[in-house]
Structures are given as C-alpha cells and as structure tokens.
Design an enzyme around this catalytic site. Sequence first.
Site, PDB file in Angstrom:
ATOM      1  CE  LYS A   1      -1.656  10.358   6.048  1.00  0.00           C
ATOM      2  NZ  LYS A   1      -3.173  11.226   5.293  1.00  0.00           N
TER       3      LYS A   1
ATOM      4  CG  ASP B   1      -6.574   7.997   6.080  1.00  0.00           C
ATOM      5  OD1 ASP B   1      -5.269   9.543   6.618  1.00  0.00           O
ATOM      6  OD2 ASP B   1      -6.855   8.380   6.932  1.00  0.00           O
TER       7      ASP B   1
ATOM      8  CD  GLU C   1      -3.117   1.078   0.397  1.00  0.00           C
ATOM      9  OE1 GLU C   1      -2.558   1.259  -1.031  1.00  0.00           O
ATOM     10  OE2 GLU C   1      -4.626   0.574   0.734  1.00  0.00           O
TER      11      GLU C   1
END
Length: 184
Positions: free
Chosen positions: A139, A111, A107
């Site tokens: 993240k 997120d 990827e």
Amino acid sequence: MPTIMRSIDEQGYHFEEWLTPERIAEDVQLVANQISSDYEHKEPLFIVVLNGAFIFAADLIRALKNVRCEVTFIRVSSYWGMSSTGQLEFIVPLQQVVDNRDVIIIEDIVDTGLTIHQLKAHLRGLGATSIRVASMLFKPGKLEYDDAKPDYVGHELTDEFVVGYGLDFDGFARNMDAIYKVKE
Ligand code: IMP
C-alpha cells in the site's frame, strides 16, 4: 459468499473478489522471475514473516528457478516502547544465523512499513550482507518508512483492507485462494 467468510459477513461487512487465484499466480511468477534473475549466483536466506506470508512464501519459493536457498520463519509484533526507534517483540524468534547472508524477507503486505523498518534494523545489526523485501501486496500511499518499500511486489493497492491468500480478518479467511476487499 464462501461459507468460510459467513461469520464475518454477519458483522456487517461484505467481500468483493479483487485478485483471482489465476491473477495471483501470475503476480507470484513475475516476482519469482525477478528474484531468480537477481539471485542466480547467490545463496539467499528467505525469512518468512508469519502468520500472513506462509501461503505467498510457499508459492514463491517453489516458483524460483535455479536459486539455491534456505528458508526460515519468524513471527514478530512491532510496538513503540520507550525508545524512539521502536522495539520488535519476537513471538517466533529467528533461528538462523544471518551474519554474512543475503537475506530476503517475505511479507504478505506492507502497510505503514513499521514491521519491515524494525526488522531490517534488527537484521542489519546481526550482520546481514544485504536485505531485500518481497511482499505479495503493498500500500504505497500508507508507507511511513522509506526503507520499508518492498523490492519485489506482487500487486499494489490503496488503503483498503484485504483478506485471503494468507491474510486474515480477525484470524479467519487466510485459506481463501483469492484476495478479497473488505467493504463495510
Ligand atoms: P505494517 O507494519 O504497518 O507495514 O503492517 C504490516 C502488517 O499489518 C501485515 O503483515 C499484516 O499482518 C497487517 N495488515 C496490514 N494491512 C492489512 C490488510 O489489508 N489485510 C490484512 N492484514 C493487514
């Protein structure tokens, strides 16, 4: 400001270089080293999630050492339908048998983790022996699905929006060789 970003800049955003091409190359090599040591005696199947992961994937798989592997591509769009587990729409469907395979999903960025969460459930249903995730960026503060935490990460960031090195802003800036933070 690189010319390629000028049209975006005119919309009132500006871009701060965050990861240089040299720093990205170091991050990618570290991830490749970890995967090389974990998969030396296996034959993993890499599943590259289009569009954003194409540049990271190209660098990552060439930086592996002594890993006999196959590479395939998918493009998905995740959405919540009637079912509480959500649905994955395959825009480019999986064309490889994953039954009994050690799969590594590649990827660009994780997120909320929804895409990976749904993709992992799908691949488990198809009989993959193991499923790991390599993501250039992560993240952690935004993660909503525990099983979507990537196993291999190039670099972590907070909840800023970033572009370049495959990541886009309205379709543009994927071809920038550095990664930029988008500021309003
Ligand atoms: P998730 O399903 O919420 O983890 O979202 C993952 C996808 O959202 C990525 O594959 C990207 O396409 C997109 N995305 C999330 N954050 C960013 C960003 O900062 N820049 C560009 N795309 C992003």
